[in-house]
Design a protein around this motif. Structure first.
Motif, PDB file in Angstrom:
ATOM      1  N   GLY B   6       0.822  -1.208   0.000  1.00  0.00           N
ATOM      2  CA  GLY B   6       0.000   0.000   0.000  1.00  0.00           C
ATOM      3  C   GLY B   6       0.853   1.254   0.000  1.00  0.00           C
ATOM      4  N   THR B   7       1.948   1.215   0.776  1.00  0.00           N
ATOM      5  CA  THR B   7       2.858   2.360   0.856  1.00  0.00           C
ATOM      6  C   THR B   7       4.295   1.856   0.816  1.00  0.00           C
ATOM      7  OG1 THR B   7       2.766   2.246   3.280  1.00  0.00           O
ATOM      8  CG2 THR B   7       1.289   3.820   2.201  1.00  0.00           C
ATOM      9  N   ALA B   8       5.165   2.655   0.213  1.00  0.00           N
ATOM     10  CA  ALA B   8       6.574   2.269   0.121  1.00  0.00           C
ATOM     11  C   ALA B   8       7.449   3.507   0.204  1.00  0.00           C
ATOM     12  CB  ALA B   8       6.851   1.517  -1.174  1.00  0.00           C
ATOM     13  N   VAL B   9       8.647   3.326   0.746  1.00  0.00           N
ATOM     14  CA  VAL B   9       9.677   4.360   0.722  1.00  0.00           C
ATOM     15  C   VAL B   9      10.790   3.861  -0.188  1.00  0.00           C
ATOM     16  CG1 VAL B   9      11.383   5.633   2.065  1.00  0.00           C
ATOM     17  CG2 VAL B   9       9.163   5.085   3.072  1.00  0.00           C
ATOM     18  N   VAL B  10      11.281   4.700  -1.071  1.00  0.00           N
ATOM     19  CA  VAL B  10      12.437   4.348  -1.897  1.00  0.00           C
ATOM     20  C   VAL B  10      13.587   5.263  -1.504  1.00  0.00           C
ATOM     21  CG1 VAL B  10      13.383   4.273  -4.229  1.00  0.00           C
ATOM     22  CG2 VAL B  10      11.051   3.461  -3.804  1.00  0.00           C
ATOM     23  N   ILE B  11      14.647   4.651  -0.967  1.00  0.00           N
ATOM     24  CA  ILE B  11      15.847   5.404  -0.565  1.00  0.00           C
ATOM     25  C   ILE B  11      16.867   5.259  -1.681  1.00  0.00           C
ATOM     26  CG2 ILE B  11      17.645   5.671   1.182  1.00  0.00           C
ATOM     27  CD1 ILE B  11      14.977   5.984   2.470  1.00  0.00           C
ATOM     28  N   THR B  29       0.687   1.779  -5.592  1.00  0.00           N
ATOM     29  CA  THR B  29       1.345   2.017  -4.301  1.00  0.00           C
ATOM     30  C   THR B  29       1.567   3.515  -4.087  1.00  0.00           C
ATOM     31  OG1 THR B  29       2.496  -0.101  -4.465  1.00  0.00           O
ATOM     32  CG2 THR B  29       3.434   1.520  -2.950  1.00  0.00           C
ATOM     33  N   ARG B  30       1.414   3.957  -2.837  1.00  0.00           N
ATOM     34  CA  ARG B  30       1.780   5.328  -2.492  1.00  0.00           C
ATOM     35  C   ARG B  30       3.275   5.317  -2.176  1.00  0.00           C
ATOM     36  NH1 ARG B  30      -1.256   9.321   1.836  1.00  0.00           N
ATOM     37  NH2 ARG B  30      -0.324  11.231   1.004  1.00  0.00           N
ATOM     38  N   VAL B  31       4.075   6.146  -2.870  1.00  0.00           N
ATOM     39  CA  VAL B  31       5.539   6.062  -2.781  1.00  0.00           C
ATOM     40  C   VAL B  31       6.130   7.365  -2.246  1.00  0.00           C
ATOM     41  CG1 VAL B  31       7.683   5.664  -4.061  1.00  0.00           C
ATOM     42  CG2 VAL B  31       5.605   4.428  -4.706  1.00  0.00           C
ATOM     43  N   TRP B  32       7.075   7.221  -1.288  1.00  0.00           N
ATOM     44  CA  TRP B  32       7.844   8.350  -0.769  1.00  0.00           C
ATOM     45  C   TRP B  32       9.289   8.193  -1.223  1.00  0.00           C
ATOM     46  CZ3 TRP B  32       4.629  11.797   1.289  1.00  0.00           C
ATOM     47  CH2 TRP B  32       3.402  11.337   1.809  1.00  0.00           C
ATOM     48  N   LEU B  33       9.891   9.309  -1.655  1.00  0.00           N
ATOM     49  CA  LEU B  33      11.231   9.259  -2.259  1.00  0.00           C
ATOM     50  C   LEU B  33      12.249   9.997  -1.407  1.00  0.00           C
ATOM     51  CD1 LEU B  33      10.087  10.256  -5.862  1.00  0.00           C
ATOM     52  CD2 LEU B  33      10.608   7.927  -5.057  1.00  0.00           C
ATOM     53  N   SER B  34      13.467   9.441  -1.350  1.00  0.00           N
ATOM     54  CA  SER B  34      14.538  10.107  -0.622  1.00  0.00           C
ATOM     55  C   SER B  34      15.866   9.819  -1.306  1.00  0.00           C
ATOM     56  CB  SER B  34      14.572   9.588   0.825  1.00  0.00           C
ATOM     57  OG  SER B  34      15.708  10.088   1.487  1.00  0.00           O
ATOM     58  N   ASP B  35      16.741  10.800  -1.338  1.00  0.00           N
ATOM     59  CA  ASP B  35      18.077  10.586  -1.909  1.00  0.00           C
ATOM     60  C   ASP B  35      19.012  11.588  -1.251  1.00  0.00           C
ATOM     61  OD1 ASP B  35      19.165   9.208  -4.851  1.00  0.00           O
ATOM     62  OD2 ASP B  35      20.422  10.694  -3.827  1.00  0.00           O
ATOM     63  N   ALA B  36      20.254  11.166  -1.020  1.00  0.00           N
ATOM     64  CA  ALA B  36      21.241  12.085  -0.460  1.00  0.00           C
ATOM     65  C   ALA B  36      21.372  13.299  -1.371  1.00  0.00           C
ATOM     66  CB  ALA B  36      22.588  11.380  -0.308  1.00  0.00           C
ATOM     67  N   ASP B  37      21.175  13.078  -2.667  1.00  0.00           N
ATOM     68  CA  ASP B  37      21.158  14.163  -3.646  1.00  0.00           C
ATOM     69  C   ASP B  37      19.707  14.619  -3.825  1.00  0.00           C
ATOM     70  OD1 ASP B  37      21.077  15.750  -5.885  1.00  0.00           O
ATOM     71  OD2 ASP B  37      22.177  14.358  -7.177  1.00  0.00           O
ATOM     72  N   GLN B  38      19.384  15.757  -3.183  1.00  0.00           N
ATOM     73  CA  GLN B  38      18.002  16.247  -3.232  1.00  0.00           C
ATOM     74  C   GLN B  38      17.516  16.483  -4.662  1.00  0.00           C
ATOM     75  OE1 GLN B  38      15.566  17.702  -0.739  1.00  0.00           O
ATOM     76  NE2 GLN B  38      16.454  16.041   0.446  1.00  0.00           N
ATOM     77  N   GLY B  39      18.443  16.915  -5.535  1.00  0.00           N
ATOM     78  CA  GLY B  39      18.061  17.167  -6.926  1.00  0.00           C
ATOM     79  C   GLY B  39      17.596  15.896  -7.608  1.00  0.00           C
ATOM     80  N   ALA B  40      18.289  14.771  -7.335  1.00  0.00           N
ATOM     81  CA  ALA B  40      17.894  13.498  -7.941  1.00  0.00           C
ATOM     82  C   ALA B  40      16.506  13.090  -7.451  1.00  0.00           C
ATOM     83  CB  ALA B  40      18.924  12.413  -7.603  1.00  0.00           C
ATOM     84  N   ALA B  41      16.253  13.283  -6.147  1.00  0.00           N
ATOM     85  CA  ALA B  41      14.941  12.927  -5.606  1.00  0.00           C
ATOM     86  C   ALA B  41      13.853  13.802  -6.220  1.00  0.00           C
ATOM     87  CB  ALA B  41      14.959  13.068  -4.084  1.00  0.00           C
ATOM     88  N   ARG B  42      14.154  15.097  -6.373  1.00  0.00           N
ATOM     89  CA  ARG B  42      13.148  15.986  -6.963  1.00  0.00           C
ATOM     90  C   ARG B  42      12.870  15.616  -8.409  1.00  0.00           C
ATOM     91  NH1 ARG B  42      14.891  20.285  -3.491  1.00  0.00           N
ATOM     92  NH2 ARG B  42      16.685  20.646  -4.827  1.00  0.00           N
ATOM     93  N   LEU B  43      13.929  15.246  -9.141  1.00  0.00           N
ATOM     94  CA  LEU B  43      13.733  14.842 -10.536  1.00  0.00           C
ATOM     95  C   LEU B  43      12.842  13.605 -10.605  1.00  0.00           C
ATOM     96  CD1 LEU B  43      14.264  15.083 -13.519  1.00  0.00           C
ATOM     97  CD2 LEU B  43      16.499  14.053 -13.194  1.00  0.00           C
ATOM     98  N   ALA B  44      13.118  12.642  -9.724  1.00  0.00           N
ATOM     99  CA  ALA B  44      12.294  11.435  -9.699  1.00  0.00           C
ATOM    100  C   ALA B  44      10.845  11.776  -9.378  1.00  0.00           C
ATOM    101  CB  ALA B  44      12.855  10.437  -8.678  1.00  0.00           C
ATOM    102  N   ALA B  45      10.653  12.670  -8.413  1.00  0.00           N
ATOM    103  CA  ALA B  45       9.289  13.069  -8.060  1.00  0.00           C
ATOM    104  C   ALA B  45       8.611  13.743  -9.257  1.00  0.00           C
ATOM    105  CB  ALA B  45       9.313  14.003  -6.850  1.00  0.00           C
ATOM    106  N   GLY B  46       9.392  14.566  -9.967  1.00  0.00           N
ATOM    107  CA  GLY B  46       8.845  15.242 -11.148  1.00  0.00           C
ATOM    108  C   GLY B  46       8.449  14.279 -12.243  1.00  0.00           C
ATOM    109  N   LEU B  47       9.115  13.126 -12.292  1.00  0.00           N
ATOM    110  CA  LEU B  47       8.774  12.101 -13.289  1.00  0.00           C
ATOM    111  C   LEU B  47       7.524  11.329 -12.882  1.00  0.00           C
ATOM    112  CD1 LEU B  47      12.326  10.637 -14.050  1.00  0.00           C
ATOM    113  CD2 LEU B  47      10.856  11.881 -15.646  1.00  0.00           C
TER     114      LEU B  47
END
Lengths: 367, 367
Positions: B6-11, B29-47
């Motif tokens: 139902g929910t997942a975190v992707v690190i 699935t409801r997905v939460w995104l995290s990356d040490a590189d904030q720009g990469a996480a934002r790009l993934a969220a934008g996709l």
């Protein structure tokens, strides 16, 4: 295409011989075909590669050039036979080794003044006349190895033959050719075979995990073992030198891994250096011929898996006046949709994307 | 797709992490995104791969699953950190080695009951979130290596996650996984690098003769040396074993070539045998994913190089009600025409050939 010879005989109508014949025909040459396998020669003739060579020889006297498109060990006997029959004024071959056939031709007493050893650097995974293509040599190197005794007239005639096939003639001594192809063609085949042999005895469960990397590395090892053994045997010394270099590099890599397994983490730096040497080598290998040049832009479109979908896609592209240079379809098993990757000139990418989006296609530029 | 968590975190929102996130999103699935590189996480969220994970943790409490999509050496610290933050009830990773991260996680005091080590057998030559694809795992194996202490509930949750991504979960012990990937992935990389390193110091004239064979064999060696050194170091023992096997095979081949060079022609038979072992290995490697299955028939059509040509071709195919599974265009530089190779189900090949011929296309079945 530049003017080729007026008349040519092609001995051996496999993939290379038939492709040479088709290319020469397209360049206006009158071509006569011969093969120990009459069926292969007839098939080549049926493809438009030329006319069957009559048993009594070339009608009207010797051809300008005879191309001996036979395996390495057959070159010298074929040359002796063709010269005895006076089939042509100049002779060349296409074998992938050059020193040994030349030595054997000398031993058979062939006329070396009229023989220009050659090797077009083209091939396909398929073999036989049906796989032949007139453009097989387009833009590819075609090595010529004239010796000190070779007549200038024959060098010119054979060079013109290579050019008429669309190839780029490159001259070098036979020994240098053999060292070069040991590195770029023969040893890679052996290395791929040595790795693939590990897969012959591996558990099926391991191979089920294989991805495109393993397939790429081992693909060439699927070639005909008999033909390859003949090629490698004819170039044994230079190939062995490259193999010893590769084995030494592998030994160094295995040694570093042993140090790392023993806990010496500082050896990882040396591992990186050894891998970097590989990257540097890959970077020096020229790019793919024929496929989309790196300068093409790629537009990705999601397509459904039903008849007419590609027609609708290309109709939309054609309506925008855009020429698609290449297309590749990525399609995962079991999914209803795939992705068509359309290669276009960079300046056309924006127009294509806009035109497809306007027509309702889910479309994106490739990263 | 089967129901995922139902929910997942992707690190870690690189190629693999973002592709997992896209696939899970497509499965609901409801997905939460995290990356040490904030720009990469934002790009993934934008996709569309999910929402940014808030600093204070997963809104509404722990997610069902956390996917740690980080390099091998970062898995254990990422697991410890995620567990300390109680990001999820179950955890998995996607690293290409399994024993060492598991040992490091135990050393860090991680809860191993909720950790199911995993490795989706997918990848691309491109990297980063922009190269991500929801169908990256479709039909591919996804190895899971639960241990004796792993909770059955977490094995089920992570298995469902892999299935929701379209993959085929395969269970095996971590040590077996590491031996298997040493053979099918890690050692091939090293072998390619060892061969490519010979090209790093070769004359440019030699590399100018290279064809697709050398490029295929060496291509994987172009990968990121730092990341690959980390992978190889983490699987040093099993990789070394395969390398020693390859080096031994190369030594045997070099020895046979030495005998042949010394004039012992009877050794050619042993050379054929060694090459045949390679062919047998290649034959055992499963076919290309996504591309035309070996059971497809290929129909070749000559096409002109102008806008609309492919649209006309596919319109003719579509009018006959035939679904084209794959298309490949062979096009030589400088020639006005190319060959489109259309893959279709074998039973459709005759109909397609007839329909295209009737519409005036030069068409043939591939040999």
């Amino acid at each position: 295409m530049p003017a080729g010879p007026g008349t040519a005989v092609v001995i051996g109508t496999g993939l290379i011989g038939t492709s040479v014949a088709l290319a020469l025909r397209a360049a206006g040459t009158r071509v006569w075909l011969s093969d120990a396998d009459q069926g292969a020669a007839r098939l080549a003739a049926g493809l438009g590669a030329g006319a069957m060579l009559p048993a009594e020889g070339v009608p009207g006297g010797p051809a300008d050039v005879a191309v001996l498109a036979v395996p390495p060990a057959a070159v010298a006997p074929a040359l002796a036979s063709a010269q005895a029959r006076r089939l042509a004024r100049c002779y060349t071959d296409v074998a992938s080794v050059k020193e040994r056939p030349l030595r054997e031709a000398a031993e058979l007493g062939c006329d070396l003044a009229s023989f220009v050893p050659g090797h077009p650097m083209s091939g396909r995974e398929r073999s036989g006349p049906a796989a032949a293509r007139a453009d097989l040599f387009a833009g590819r190197p075609w090595v010529l190895c004239p010796g000190q005794r070779t007549s200038a007239g024959c060098v010119a005639a054979v060079t013109a033959t290579a050019r008429a096939c669309g190839a780029q003639p490159v001259r070098m001594p036979a020994a240098q050719h053999d060292r070069f192809v040991a590195l770029v063609s023969h040893a890679p085949h052996v290395v791929a075979a040595a790795l693939a042999a590990q897969c012959a005895r591996a558990p099926a469960g391991a191979l089920a995990l294989a991805g495109p990397g393993l397939r790429d590395v081992t693909r060439v090892a699927a070639g005909d073992s008999g033909l390859w053994a003949e090629i490698l045997a004819a170039n044994a010394g230079p190939v062995r030198q490259v193999l010893l270099g590769v084995a030494g590099q592998l030994g160094a890599l295995a040694g570093v891994l042993e140090e790392i397994a023993a806990g010496r983490d500082e050896s990882v730096k040396r591992l990186v250096d050894l891998l970097e040497a590989g990257r540097a080598g890959v970077a020096r290998i020229p790019g793919k011929r024929g496929g989309p040049a790196p300068s093409y832009a790629v537009v990705q479109v999601v397509i459904g898996d039903r008849p007419g979908e590609l027609a609708r896609l290309f109709t939309a592209a054609g309506a925008a006046g855009i020429n698609i240079e290449d297309v590749r379809i990525e399609h995962s098993p079991g999914l209803p949709a795939g992705v068509a990757e359309l290669s276009v000139r960079p300046e056309a990418a924006a127009d294509l994307t806009a035109a497809l989006a306007a027509a309702g296609w889910p479309v994106a530029s490739a990263p």
